[in-house]
Design a protein around this motif. Structure first.
Motif, PDB file in Angstrom:
ATOM      1  N   SER A  82      22.682  24.472  -4.976  1.00  8.30           N
ATOM      2  CA  SER A  82      23.263  25.600  -5.516  1.00  8.30           C
ATOM      3  C   SER A  82      24.615  25.914  -4.984  1.00  8.30           C
ATOM      4  O   SER A  82      25.537  26.507  -5.203  1.00  8.30           O
ATOM      5  N   ASP A  83      24.653  25.570  -3.538  1.00  8.30           N
ATOM      6  CA  ASP A  83      25.895  25.945  -2.767  1.00  8.30           C
ATOM      7  C   ASP A  83      27.008  24.776  -3.313  1.00  8.30           C
ATOM      8  O   ASP A  83      28.162  25.229  -3.547  1.00  8.30           O
ATOM      9  N   GLU A  84      26.531  23.657  -3.872  1.00 11.46           N
ATOM     10  CA  GLU A  84      27.460  22.774  -4.680  1.00 11.46           C
ATOM     11  C   GLU A  84      27.979  23.432  -5.818  1.00 11.46           C
ATOM     12  O   GLU A  84      29.179  23.145  -5.862  1.00 11.46           O
ATOM     13  N   PHE A  85      27.099  24.047  -6.551  1.00  9.79           N
ATOM     14  CA  PHE A  85      27.451  24.640  -7.689  1.00  9.79           C
ATOM     15  C   PHE A  85      28.321  25.737  -7.386  1.00  9.79           C
ATOM     16  O   PHE A  85      29.560  25.852  -8.220  1.00  9.79           O
ATOM     17  N   ILE A  86      28.151  26.645  -6.478  1.00  8.87           N
ATOM     18  CA  ILE A  86      29.029  27.636  -6.166  1.00  8.87           C
ATOM     19  C   ILE A  86      30.416  27.276  -5.724  1.00  8.87           C
ATOM     20  O   ILE A  86      31.378  27.717  -6.021  1.00  8.87           O
ATOM     21  N   ASN A  87      30.467  26.054  -4.819  1.00  7.40           N
ATOM     22  CA  ASN A  87      31.744  25.589  -4.293  1.00  7.40           C
ATOM     23  C   ASN A  87      32.494  24.969  -5.740  1.00  7.40           C
ATOM     24  O   ASN A  87      33.720  24.996  -5.649  1.00  7.40           O
ATOM     25  N   LEU A  88      31.937  24.489  -6.589  1.00  7.54           N
ATOM     26  CA  LEU A  88      32.500  24.032  -7.708  1.00  7.54           C
ATOM     27  C   LEU A  88      33.137  25.191  -8.438  1.00  7.54           C
ATOM     28  O   LEU A  88      34.358  24.941  -9.080  1.00  7.54           O
ATOM     29  N   ILE A  89      32.103  26.232  -8.536  1.00  8.71           N
ATOM     30  CA  ILE A  89      32.731  27.299  -9.352  1.00  8.71           C
ATOM     31  C   ILE A  89      34.468  27.864  -8.811  1.00  8.71           C
ATOM     32  O   ILE A  89      35.169  28.228  -9.478  1.00  8.71           O
ATOM     33  N   THR A  90      34.006  27.957  -7.507  1.00  8.93           N
ATOM     34  CA  THR A  90      35.051  28.719  -6.608  1.00  8.93           C
ATOM     35  C   THR A  90      36.150  28.017  -6.738  1.00  8.93           C
ATOM     36  O   THR A  90      37.390  28.445  -6.474  1.00  8.93           O
ATOM     37  N   SER A  91      36.023  26.624  -6.986  1.00  4.43           N
ATOM     38  CA  SER A  91      37.265  25.518  -6.741  1.00  4.43           C
ATOM     39  C   SER A  91      38.199  25.726  -7.965  1.00  4.43           C
ATOM     40  O   SER A  91      39.060  25.270  -8.090  1.00  4.43           O
ATOM     41  N   ILE A  92      37.684  26.612  -9.051  1.00  2.80           N
ATOM     42  CA  ILE A  92      38.410  26.722 -10.322  1.00  2.80           C
ATOM     43  C   ILE A  92      39.603  27.548 -10.051  1.00  2.80           C
ATOM     44  O   ILE A  92      39.218  28.551  -9.495  1.00  2.80           O
ATOM     45  N   GLU A  93      40.749  27.214 -10.203  1.00  2.00           N
ATOM     46  CA  GLU A  93      41.797  27.824  -9.733  1.00  2.00           C
ATOM     47  C   GLU A  93      41.846  29.225 -10.679  1.00  2.00           C
ATOM     48  O   GLU A  93      42.123  28.894 -12.067  1.00  2.00           O
ATOM     49  N   PRO A  99      37.839  32.238 -15.577  1.00  4.50           N
ATOM     50  CA  PRO A  99      37.171  31.125 -14.840  1.00  4.50           C
ATOM     51  C   PRO A  99      35.657  30.924 -15.527  1.00  4.50           C
ATOM     52  O   PRO A  99      35.269  29.692 -15.590  1.00  4.50           O
ATOM     53  N   ALA A 100      35.071  32.017 -16.047  1.00  2.65           N
ATOM     54  CA  ALA A 100      33.741  31.821 -16.458  1.00  2.65           C
ATOM     55  C   ALA A 100      33.945  31.046 -17.973  1.00  2.65           C
ATOM     56  O   ALA A 100      33.125  29.936 -18.244  1.00  2.65           O
ATOM     57  N   GLU A 101      34.903  31.300 -18.715  1.00  6.76           N
ATOM     58  CA  GLU A 101      35.019  30.591 -19.835  1.00  6.76           C
ATOM     59  C   GLU A 101      35.681  29.166 -19.750  1.00  6.76           C
ATOM     60  O   GLU A 101      34.994  28.412 -20.512  1.00  6.76           O
ATOM     61  N   PHE A 102      36.303  29.046 -18.559  1.00  3.86           N
ATOM     62  CA  PHE A 102      36.783  27.598 -18.327  1.00  3.86           C
ATOM     63  C   PHE A 102      35.488  26.951 -17.885  1.00  3.86           C
ATOM     64  O   PHE A 102      35.505  25.835 -18.163  1.00  3.86           O
ATOM     65  N   LEU A 103      34.669  27.341 -17.118  1.00  3.51           N
ATOM     66  CA  LEU A 103      33.452  26.748 -16.635  1.00  3.51           C
ATOM     67  C   LEU A 103      32.733  26.280 -17.881  1.00  3.51           C
ATOM     68  O   LEU A 103      32.096  25.361 -18.079  1.00  3.51           O
ATOM     69  N   TYR A 104      32.256  27.274 -18.883  1.00  7.54           N
ATOM     70  CA  TYR A 104      31.632  27.037 -20.260  1.00  7.54           C
ATOM     71  C   TYR A 104      32.026  25.926 -20.972  1.00  7.54           C
ATOM     72  O   TYR A 104      31.667  25.101 -21.685  1.00  7.54           O
ATOM     73  N   GLU A 105      33.451  26.039 -20.891  1.00 10.45           N
ATOM     74  CA  GLU A 105      34.345  24.997 -21.815  1.00 10.45           C
ATOM     75  C   GLU A 105      33.868  23.455 -21.199  1.00 10.45           C
ATOM     76  O   GLU A 105      33.924  22.554 -21.893  1.00 10.45           O
ATOM     77  N   ALA A 106      34.099  23.694 -19.889  1.00 10.09           N
ATOM     78  CA  ALA A 106      33.802  22.164 -19.050  1.00 10.09           C
ATOM     79  C   ALA A 106      32.349  21.884 -19.497  1.00 10.09           C
ATOM     80  O   ALA A 106      32.149  20.560 -19.483  1.00 10.09           O
ATOM     81  N   LEU A 107      31.374  22.790 -19.257  1.00 10.89           N
ATOM     82  CA  LEU A 107      30.010  22.595 -19.556  1.00 10.89           C
ATOM     83  C   LEU A 107      29.659  21.953 -20.756  1.00 10.89           C
ATOM     84  O   LEU A 107      28.714  21.189 -21.214  1.00 10.89           O
ATOM     85  N   GLU A 108      30.500  22.430 -21.970  1.00  7.69           N
ATOM     86  CA  GLU A 108      30.512  21.587 -23.427  1.00  7.69           C
ATOM     87  C   GLU A 108      30.800  20.523 -23.373  1.00  7.69           C
ATOM     88  O   GLU A 108      30.219  19.642 -24.477  1.00  7.69           O
ATOM     89  N   THR A 158      39.917  17.542 -14.029  1.00 12.90           N
ATOM     90  CA  THR A 158      40.821  16.502 -15.257  1.00 12.90           C
ATOM     91  C   THR A 158      41.464  17.874 -15.726  1.00 12.90           C
ATOM     92  O   THR A 158      42.507  17.993 -16.116  1.00 12.90           O
ATOM     93  N   MET A 159      40.580  18.869 -16.266  1.00 20.09           N
ATOM     94  CA  MET A 159      41.233  20.082 -16.975  1.00 20.09           C
ATOM     95  C   MET A 159      42.335  20.960 -16.182  1.00 20.09           C
ATOM     96  O   MET A 159      43.074  21.235 -16.759  1.00 20.09           O
ATOM     97  N   GLU A 160      41.916  20.943 -14.835  1.00 21.49           N
ATOM     98  CA  GLU A 160      42.798  21.591 -13.779  1.00 21.49           C
ATOM     99  C   GLU A 160      44.211  20.910 -13.878  1.00 21.49           C
ATOM    100  O   GLU A 160      45.307  21.269 -13.760  1.00 21.49           O
ATOM    101  N   GLU A 161      44.232  19.515 -13.683  1.00 17.30           N
ATOM    102  CA  GLU A 161      45.190  18.705 -13.543  1.00 17.30           C
ATOM    103  C   GLU A 161      46.089  18.906 -14.856  1.00 17.30           C
ATOM    104  O   GLU A 161      47.486  18.822 -14.704  1.00 17.30           O
ATOM    105  N   ASN A 162      45.510  19.095 -16.132  1.00 12.83           N
ATOM    106  CA  ASN A 162      46.071  19.274 -17.399  1.00 12.83           C
ATOM    107  C   ASN A 162      46.496  20.494 -17.535  1.00 12.83           C
ATOM    108  O   ASN A 162      47.099  20.719 -18.746  1.00 12.83           O
ATOM    109  N   ASN A 163      46.043  21.450 -16.841  1.00 13.99           N
ATOM    110  CA  ASN A 163      46.150  22.719 -16.951  1.00 13.99           C
ATOM    111  C   ASN A 163      45.749  23.243 -18.467  1.00 13.99           C
ATOM    112  O   ASN A 163      46.554  23.844 -19.299  1.00 13.99           O
ATOM    113  N   GLU A 164      44.486  22.879 -18.904  1.00 10.45           N
ATOM    114  CA  GLU A 164      44.135  23.008 -20.323  1.00 10.45           C
ATOM    115  C   GLU A 164      42.791  23.793 -20.349  1.00 10.45           C
ATOM    116  O   GLU A 164      42.042  23.629 -19.473  1.00 10.45           O
ATOM    117  N   THR A 165      42.527  24.140 -21.414  1.00 11.33           N
ATOM    118  CA  THR A 165      41.216  24.617 -21.952  1.00 11.33           C
ATOM    119  C   THR A 165      40.987  23.871 -23.026  1.00 11.33           C
ATOM    120  O   THR A 165      41.827  23.483 -23.723  1.00 11.33           O
TER     121      THR A 165
END
Length: 177
Positions: free
Chosen positions: A91-102, A109-118, A169-176
């Protein structure tokens, strides 16, 4: 003996399943009817009693109690991979992953996460959503999917690794998506 057991079964089935139901709480992989049937089948197959049973009802309920203890012991001994990177810190790993979203002004960030999950394969996405977002226990998910706990842990580990890669990858490309 078999007639007595059959009569006992017909008269006490609901009572026995209720007895088991009140004691199994979190034993989700096996329900009370299975346990009662296992005990009754064992008694039916047991043709040679060493001594006559004076209190047959007590004997059956003691057998049910012993079977419950056996089932609970089995549940505790489920194999878990010691090499898995997923443990209490997952769970800490997941929290760290979420907080890493710039945080970007244009991107939630929530929408970004759900798009990545898809973008994850369905089996990996399901495990992550059910366990990390909904808080469902891995053992319960494994039973639902009828797969071993180790298989589920592997799916989750691969999913977390892929999710991290997708987010980077999505952050590098600055995309959704």
């Amino acid at each position: 003996m078999k007639k007595k057991l059959t009569k006992f079964w017909e008269d006490n089935y609901k009572s026995m399943t209720g007895y088991v139901r009140n004691r199994i709480n979190n034993l989700s992989y096996k329900d009370e009817e299975d346990i009662v049937q296992d005990v009754m089948l064992n008694l039916l197959n047991k043709t040679d009693f060493v001594a006559p049973v004076k209190n047959f009802t007590g004997y059956v309920y003691r057998s049910l109690k012993n079977q419950l203890i056996d089932e609970l012991r089995k549940a505790v001994r489920e194999p878990v991979s010691l090499n898995s990177t997923l443990n209490a810190n997952s769970s800490d790993e997941f929290i760290n992953l979420i907080t890493s979203i710039e945080a970007d002004d244009d991107i939630d960030p929530a929408e970004f996460l759900y798009e990545a999950l898809e973008l994850l394969p369905e089996n990996q996405r399901y495990v992550i959503i059910e366990n990390e977002l909904k808080g469902k226990k891995l053992r319960v998910i494994a039973v639902e999917l009828n797969i071993s706990l180790n298989t589920l842990l592997s799916r989750k580990a691969r999913g977390m690794k892929n999710l991290k890669r997708i987010i980077e990858t999505m952050e590098e490309n600055n995309e959704t998506v």
